[in-house]
Design a protein around this motif. Structure first.
Motif, PDB file in Angstrom:
ATOM      1  N   GLY A 169       0.815  -1.224   0.000  1.00 47.15           N
ATOM      2  CA  GLY A 169       0.000   0.000   0.000  1.00 47.15           C
ATOM      3  C   GLY A 169       0.841   1.262   0.000  1.00 47.15           C
ATOM      4  N   GLY A 170       2.150   1.096  -0.135  1.00 47.91           N
ATOM      5  CA  GLY A 170       3.047   2.248  -0.120  1.00 47.91           C
ATOM      6  C   GLY A 170       3.203   2.886  -1.490  1.00 47.91           C
ATOM      7  N   VAL A 171       3.913   4.014  -1.489  1.00 46.42           N
ATOM      8  CA  VAL A 171       4.121   4.770  -2.726  1.00 46.42           C
ATOM      9  C   VAL A 171       5.628   4.898  -2.955  1.00 46.42           C
ATOM     10  N   PRO A 172       6.160   4.245  -4.012  1.00 43.28           N
ATOM     11  CA  PRO A 172       7.594   4.397  -4.264  1.00 43.28           C
ATOM     12  C   PRO A 172       7.907   5.758  -4.870  1.00 43.28           C
ATOM     13  N   ARG A 173       8.995   6.358  -4.419  1.00 39.91           N
ATOM     14  CA  ARG A 173       9.466   7.635  -4.990  1.00 39.91           C
ATOM     15  C   ARG A 173      10.885   7.378  -5.482  1.00 39.91           C
ATOM     16  N   PHE A 174      11.124   7.684  -6.741  1.00 36.25           N
ATOM     17  CA  PHE A 174      12.391   7.271  -7.360  1.00 36.25           C
ATOM     18  C   PHE A 174      13.353   8.421  -7.601  1.00 36.25           C
ATOM     19  N   THR A 175      14.644   8.107  -7.453  1.00 33.77           N
ATOM     20  CA  THR A 175      15.692   9.025  -7.912  1.00 33.77           C
ATOM     21  C   THR A 175      16.762   8.152  -8.559  1.00 33.77           C
ATOM     22  N   ALA A 176      17.234   8.577  -9.733  1.00 32.96           N
ATOM     23  CA  ALA A 176      18.150   7.712 -10.492  1.00 32.96           C
ATOM     24  C   ALA A 176      19.605   8.123 -10.303  1.00 32.96           C
ATOM     25  N   LEU A 177      20.474   7.107 -10.243  1.00 37.66           N
ATOM     26  CA  LEU A 177      21.915   7.374 -10.316  1.00 37.66           C
ATOM     27  C   LEU A 177      22.206   7.881 -11.726  1.00 37.66           C
ATOM     28  N   ARG A 178      23.012   8.940 -11.827  1.00 32.04           N
ATOM     29  CA  ARG A 178      23.314   9.519 -13.155  1.00 32.04           C
ATOM     30  C   ARG A 178      24.737   9.167 -13.529  1.00 32.04           C
ATOM     31  N   LEU A 179      24.937   8.862 -14.805  1.00 36.90           N
ATOM     32  CA  LEU A 179      26.283   8.581 -15.287  1.00 36.90           C
ATOM     33  C   LEU A 179      26.982   9.899 -15.583  1.00 36.90           C
ATOM     34  N   GLN A 180      27.963  10.223 -14.715  1.00 31.97           N
ATOM     35  CA  GLN A 180      28.770  11.435 -14.922  1.00 31.97           C
ATOM     36  C   GLN A 180      29.764  11.151 -16.020  1.00 31.97           C
ATOM     37  N   GLN A 181      30.071  12.150 -16.827  1.00 32.57           N
ATOM     38  CA  GLN A 181      31.095  11.911 -17.838  1.00 32.57           C
ATOM     39  C   GLN A 181      32.424  11.715 -17.133  1.00 32.57           C
ATOM     40  N   PRO A 182      33.034  10.528 -17.249  1.00 33.56           N
ATOM     41  CA  PRO A 182      34.290  10.304 -16.536  1.00 33.56           C
ATOM     42  C   PRO A 182      35.402  11.167 -17.115  1.00 33.56           C
ATOM     43  N   ASN A 183      36.288  11.685 -16.256  1.00 31.25           N
ATOM     44  CA  ASN A 183      37.379  12.501 -16.796  1.00 31.25           C
ATOM     45  C   ASN A 183      38.676  11.706 -16.930  1.00 31.25           C
ATOM     46  N   LYS A 184      38.533  10.351 -16.822  1.00 32.80           N
ATOM     47  CA  LYS A 184      39.746   9.531 -16.979  1.00 32.80           C
ATOM     48  C   LYS A 184      40.113   9.437 -18.454  1.00 32.80           C
ATOM     49  N   SER A 185      41.402   9.182 -18.722  1.00 28.41           N
ATOM     50  CA  SER A 185      41.817   9.069 -20.121  1.00 28.41           C
ATOM     51  C   SER A 185      41.144   7.842 -20.739  1.00 28.41           C
ATOM     52  N   GLY A 186      40.774   7.941 -21.981  1.00 32.81           N
ATOM     53  CA  GLY A 186      40.155   6.830 -22.692  1.00 32.81           C
ATOM     54  C   GLY A 186      38.673   6.690 -22.408  1.00 32.81           C
ATOM     55  N   GLY A 187      38.129   7.539 -21.538  1.00 34.17           N
ATOM     56  CA  GLY A 187      36.692   7.517 -21.269  1.00 34.17           C
ATOM     57  C   GLY A 187      36.231   6.254 -20.554  1.00 34.17           C
ATOM     58  N   GLU A 188      37.154   5.585 -19.844  1.00 33.69           N
ATOM     59  CA  GLU A 188      36.763   4.367 -19.124  1.00 33.69           C
ATOM     60  C   GLU A 188      35.743   4.701 -18.028  1.00 33.69           C
ATOM     61  N   VAL A 189      34.660   3.954 -18.001  1.00 35.14           N
ATOM     62  CA  VAL A 189      33.605   4.224 -17.012  1.00 35.14           C
ATOM     63  C   VAL A 189      33.688   3.182 -15.904  1.00 35.14           C
ATOM     64  N   THR A 190      33.608   3.619 -14.658  1.00 28.43           N
ATOM     65  CA  THR A 190      33.494   2.648 -13.558  1.00 28.43           C
ATOM     66  C   THR A 190      32.175   2.926 -12.830  1.00 28.43           C
TER      67      THR A 190
END
Ligand code: PMP
Ligand code: GLN
Length: 429
Positions: free
Chosen positions: A142-163
């Motif tokens: 009977g509850g109400v979910p409220r959502f917030t999403a993790l956002r993918l930040q543009q990584p500043n590492k060389s080669g654009g590797e995402v972790t």
């Protein structure tokens, strides 16, 4: 008189009644038998020998009571061992009788925590992407979910590797969701599907909001033993003032690589646990005795070698690391852009670099990731999971460019995945 169809339709609290992604993709795997299944998260190889041996010894021992009902809230030997495992990690003596509940998988721990605490109209904050059952469980309470999403930040590492650390909370948005109706927040660290390990700053931010608004935190930590160095798992229950308002969830299936044993647990202060015990005693009442006995013996075995590098609670991550690295490399070489996970056994990879090589028009699903994963399984023979299943309806577009790959698989199957992806790519040149 109402028709049978009307009278017996699915109660609205269960939504539209569509099959979950697990039901659909496990069926798909069984029907289409892809050469490599990197979909649902389970190992395709043996658990540690002492774990399966513990179960086989129980089946032949001469104590008939190990095959009968045991204590409803948890087999005594298991809750005692869970207390021994977690008390030093939490920094307080956890009472095995009043502060631990053994459940039918982490699923039931989540169910008991949500159904036991959420009332009609209560709001529950959920961080996306989220393990899909949270949403349905909240609504069925009977509850109400409220959502917030993790956002993918543009990584500043060389080669654009995402972790996975590049996927970050929108702190302002999160704070704006808290109000008088907020009862609970569900945290999942280490995170499925991203492999994110929430850092101290993020956890303090969440903890401060929980304290300010008098909110309970369910911390789903089923991947707690699979964290890749130098990253470290922090239990939010250890932050100042958080033991009092945290229910932590774990899973033997994940801990000992026996997902089919479907045994989990929750631990929290007695006043919070009480509600979970009530839900549990009236739906499951007691979990399988021989399985609980075997898990208790497995923990006993590991506790005796807790400081040794051989302890499975430490060696599992070491065993998984080369598999992670192999699959990351394979994905990069084959046109995907993977997020390197800091924990867990999943890799979320952006497939849009392959969009011009794959015609998705034959697939009828609403979301592109469903179309991609199904077509890729048919053409390349590698089955994966569509991440939109881990988003609420308005945010599903955030998951559409990705596919989730599971890497707790035999090396030979990961090598086969590499071969199949290479062959698929070569055909598409
Ligand atoms: N939470 C998360 C984040 C999961 O990935 C899973 C799947 N293992 C569960 C809970 C449920 O675990 P179990 O198989 O022990 O029910
Ligand atoms: N947690 C596992 C996964 O994410 C299994 C999910 C399930 O079986 N429902 O793949």
């Amino acid at each position: 008189m109402s028709s049978v169809a009307d009278k017996f339709k699915l109660p609205a609290r269960y939504g539209t009644g569509e099959a979950s992604v697990w039901v659909e993709y496990v069926r798909l795997a069984a029907e289409s038998k892809p050469p490599v299944n990197l979909g649902q998260g389970f190992p395709d190889y043996h658990a540690p020998a002492h774990v399966t041996k513990a179960l086989s010894e129980i089946s032949s021992n001469d104590n008939p009571l190990t095959h009968q009902y045991t204590r409803g809230y948890g087999h005594p030997k298991l809750v005692q061992n869970l207390s021994k495992v977690y008390s030093p990690l939490i920094g307080r003596e956890i009472d095995p009788i009043n502060e631990i509940l053994v459940t039918y998988g982490a699923y039931e721990a989540l169910y008991a925590a949500i159904l036991g605490h959420v009332d009609h109209g209560d709001e529950v904050i959920v961080i996306e992407p989220f393990f899909d059952c949270y949403d349905v469980m909240i609504k069925s309470a009977g509850g109400v979910p409220r959502f917030t999403a993790l956002r993918l930040q543009q990584p500043n590492k060389s080669g654009g590797e995402v972790t996975s650390a590049d996927w970050v909370l929108d702190e302002q948005e999160l704070a704006s969701l808290f109000n008088d109706k907020t009862k609970m927040i569900i945290l999942n660290t280490p995170h499925n599907p991203l492999g994110k390990v929430f850092n101290m700053k993020e956890l303090e931010f969440i903890a401060n909001l929980c304290k300010k608004h008098n909110v309970v935190c369910i911390s789903d930590e089923v991947y707690e033993w699979m964290v890749y160095e130098p990253k470290q798992h922090i239990r939010i229950a250890t932050l100042p003032g958080m033991w009092e308002r945290t229910i932590t969830v774990g899973s033997a299936g994940k801990t000992f690589s026996v997902t089919g044993w479907k045994t989990g647990w929750a631990y929290a202060p007695a006043n919070l646990m009480k509600n979970l015990l009530i839900v549990h005693q009236n739906c499951v009442y007691t979990c399988c005795t021989p399985i609980q006995e075997a898990i208790a013996s497995s923990f006993e075995y590991e506790l005796a070698r807790r400081d040794s590098p051989d302890c499975y609670l430490r060696s599992l991550a070491r065993e998984l690391l080369p598999k992670r690295d192999f699959l990351v490399k394979t994905l990069r070489e084959n046109g995907f852009n993977p997020t390197v996970p800091e924990a867990g056994y999943f890799i979320v990879a952006d497939w849009t670099g392959l969009a011009n090589k794959i015609d998705l028009s034959s697939e009828k699903d609403k979301y592109k990731d469903y179309r991609f994963t199904k077509k890729f399984a048919k053409e390349a023979g590698v089955l994966t999971i569509p991440p939109t299943a881990f988003y609420s309806e308005p945010h599903k577009h955030l998951g559409e460019n990705f596919a989730r790959f599971c890497f707790i698989k035999k090396d030979e199957n990961l090598a086969l995945a590499e071969k199949l992806m290479k062959e698929w790519n070569a055909k598409k040149k």
